[in-house]
Design an enzyme around this catalytic site. Structure first.
Site, PDB file in Angstrom:
ATOM      1  CB  SER A  57       1.413  -3.790  -7.125  1.00 52.84           C
ATOM      2  OG  SER A  57       2.685  -4.050  -7.703  1.00 52.84           O
ATOM      3  CG  ASP A 103      -3.686  -2.262  -7.853  1.00 48.48           C
ATOM      4  OD1 ASP A 103      -4.852  -2.132  -7.468  1.00 48.48           O
ATOM      5  OD2 ASP A 103      -3.373  -2.841  -8.907  1.00 48.48           O
ATOM      6  CG  HIS A 104      -5.243  -5.679  -5.604  1.00 47.25           C
ATOM      7  ND1 HIS A 104      -6.488  -6.163  -5.305  1.00 47.25           N
ATOM      8  CD2 HIS A 104      -5.265  -5.374  -6.928  1.00 47.25           C
ATOM      9  CE1 HIS A 104      -7.236  -6.157  -6.400  1.00 47.25           C
ATOM     10  NE2 HIS A 104      -6.517  -5.672  -7.398  1.00 47.25           N
ATOM     11  CG  ASP A 138      -8.136  -7.113  -2.406  1.00 41.52           C
ATOM     12  OD1 ASP A 138      -9.168  -7.527  -1.861  1.00 41.52           O
ATOM     13  OD2 ASP A 138      -7.625  -7.660  -3.400  1.00 41.52           O
ATOM     14  CD  GLU A 176      -2.107  -6.039  -9.980  1.00 43.24           C
ATOM     15  OE1 GLU A 176      -1.514  -5.067 -10.466  1.00 43.24           O
ATOM     16  OE2 GLU A 176      -3.329  -6.099  -9.849  1.00 43.24           O
ATOM     17  CG  HIS A 222      -5.816  -9.150 -11.031  1.00 48.03           C
ATOM     18  ND1 HIS A 222      -5.988  -9.506  -9.716  1.00 48.03           N
ATOM     19  CD2 HIS A 222      -6.120  -7.826 -11.093  1.00 48.03           C
ATOM     20  CE1 HIS A 222      -6.357  -8.451  -9.015  1.00 48.03           C
ATOM     21  NE2 HIS A 222      -6.444  -7.429  -9.833  1.00 48.03           N
ATOM     22  N   GLY A 223      -5.090 -10.533 -15.322  1.00 47.33           N
ATOM     23  CA  GLY A 223      -4.489 -11.363 -16.356  1.00 47.33           C
ATOM     24  C   GLY A 223      -5.469 -11.602 -17.493  1.00 47.33           C
ATOM     25  CG  HIS A 260      -9.579  -3.997  -9.420  1.00 42.86           C
ATOM     26  ND1 HIS A 260      -8.346  -4.101  -8.808  1.00 42.86           N
ATOM     27  CD2 HIS A 260     -10.147  -2.876  -8.911  1.00 42.86           C
ATOM     28  CE1 HIS A 260      -8.191  -3.092  -7.965  1.00 42.86           C
ATOM     29  NE2 HIS A 260      -9.268  -2.335  -8.012  1.00 42.86           N
ATOM     30  N   GLY A 261      -8.949  -5.725 -13.272  1.00 45.81           N
ATOM     31  CA  GLY A 261      -8.738  -6.780 -14.260  1.00 45.81           C
ATOM     32  C   GLY A 261      -9.327  -6.457 -15.605  1.00 45.81           C
ATOM     33  N   GLY A 262      -9.121  -5.239 -16.099  1.00 46.99           N
ATOM     34  CA  GLY A 262      -9.726  -4.834 -17.362  1.00 46.99           C
ATOM     35  C   GLY A 262      -9.047  -5.392 -18.600  1.00 46.99           C
ATOM     36  CG  ASN A 282      -6.965  -1.152 -11.893  1.00 45.95           C
ATOM     37  OD1 ASN A 282      -7.272   0.038 -11.952  1.00 45.95           O
ATOM     38  ND2 ASN A 282      -6.727  -1.756 -10.754  1.00 45.95           N
ATOM     39  CB  ILE A 283      -5.411  -1.840 -18.669  1.00 49.97           C
ATOM     40  CG1 ILE A 283      -4.676  -0.487 -18.594  1.00 49.97           C
ATOM     41  CG2 ILE A 283      -6.882  -1.629 -18.947  1.00 49.97           C
ATOM     42  CD1 ILE A 283      -4.592   0.216 -19.932  1.00 49.97           C
ATOM     43  CB  THR A 285      -2.489  -8.240 -17.823  1.00 45.46           C
ATOM     44  OG1 THR A 285      -2.720  -8.633 -16.468  1.00 45.46           O
ATOM     45  CG2 THR A 285      -1.941  -9.425 -18.596  1.00 45.46           C
TER      46      THR A 285
END
Length: 355
Positions: A57, A103-104, A138, A176, A222-223, A260-262, A282-283, A285
């Site tokens: 990021s 990322d983003h 994004d 994020e 996310h999270g 995203h936000g897996g 994406n993982i 967190t």
């Protein structure tokens, strides 16, 4: 099907993505902030004989450059360049295929991506490949036409370097590094679900330009949030694939989809998303927590060493316990253990194309 170990770009990247979709598995997209997390990702990939996506990021690259660098923009750019060079140097020696990705990047971060493409242009002239395999824009907060037109502009630059672009349609909840939206219990969550018609519009505009992937939102965040706050609906991905395929008469699952936000997602939802053409999840967190958990456990077990150089009761030196290599390594090992689980969930373990 075999690829040379190291950072994959261009046709090799396309081959890797296609292998994932055809083989019914996905790659972990793992955010990193320094050499400890980067090395842990490569270690885990080698251990599991899995290819992997190493991504950064804007805040991660700024941290990579050093928190004391006064020029924040320069830190984001040079940190990303330094991180990429680290992976280029070492990935082949770990015997894995690594995708390098940012990322983003929302509207205010577009100049960051343009600057990184500038660096890739120079790297391409010297090495015949780009510095990064792909970048993400994004612009999901923008009007869809503004979003897609800017994505088209960027992809035109990147396609000349055999790079891929990841776009976002719909909004991934949570936040994020300053990009995203917080999720409030009971709030309207309709913006978390992408419309297949918007995905078709993106395909129409971008597919003639170059290779791209779509982070299409289907309730992901996310999270890790309280269960039930949002509902994952991976059938949205299936509907998007079918609309594009029917409209253009393409092969099955023509879209390259990203989850995203897996972190914290139900395993059956992960499996369903992969079956609909997701090649990347994406993982961030979960891996952040894993690293911290490993360090925290070590500190708890050796608390004296983090308060005294000499044990106050025995008089023994404690250097071998407070040596940063000791506790950072525990963070790395915990990080690796979490990735063991991720590679298993995604079906990528034992399926590396690196030969």
């Amino acid at each position: 099907m075999a690829l040379k170990p190291g950072v994959v770009c261009g046709e090799d990247y396309v081959e890797l993505v296609n292998a994932c979709k055809e083989g019914g598995y996905a790659l972990a997209g793992v955010n990193c902030v320094g050499t400890n997390s980067v090395n842990a990702v490569m270690e885990a990939a080698a251990k599991n004989n899995s290819d992997v996506i190493i991504q950064f990021s804007n805040g991660g690259t700024q941290f990579f450059a050093g928190a004391a660098m006064e020029d924040a923009f320069q830190a984001k750019v040079l940190g990303a360049v330094s991180a990429a060079q680290h992976v280029h140097l070492l990935a082949e020696h770990y015997g894995i295929c690594a995708v390098l990705h940012t990322d983003h990047a929302n509207r205010k971060l577009v100049p960051w991506i343009d600057a990184l493409v500038d660096h890739s242009e120079e790297y391409y002239k010297k090495n015949g490949k780009a510095l990064y395999s792909s970048h993400m824009l994004d612009l999901s907060e923008e009007d869809i036409d503004d979003n897609l037109n800017e994505c088209a502009r960027m992809l035109e630059r990147m396609a000349k370097l055999d790079m891929s672009l990841e776009i976002e349609l719909g909004i991934t909840g949570g936040e994020e590094d300053g990009v995203g939206h917080d999720i409030e219990e009971g709030a309207d969550s309709s913006h978390l679900y992408t419309q297949p018609e918007d995905v078709l519009k993106a395909y129409d505009l971008l597919s003639p330009i170059g290779h791209f992937s779509v982070a299409a939102s289907f309730g992901n965040v996310h999270g890790v949030y309280k269960p039930g706050n949002v509902q994952l609906r991976p059938e949205i991905l299936k509907n998007s694939q079918e609309l594009v395929s029917k409209t253009h008469g393409t092969i099955d699952k023509p879209l390259n989809l990203v989850f995203h936000g897996g972190s914290g997602s139900e395993k059956d939802k992960i499996a369903a998303a992969i079956s609909y053409g997701v090649f990347k999840m994406n993982i961030d967190t979960d891996t952040q927590f894993a690293f911290s958990e490993g360090v925290g456990k070590y500190v708890e077990e050796h608390m004296n060493a983090f308060k005294h150089q000499i044990d106050p009761e025995t008089g023994a030196p404690l250097k071998k316990f407070y040596d940063p290599r000791k506790w950072l390594r525990q963070g790395e090992l915990s990080f690796v253990n979490r990735l063991d689980e991720a590679f298993e969930d995604l079906g990528s373990a034992g399926r590396s194309l690196a030969k």
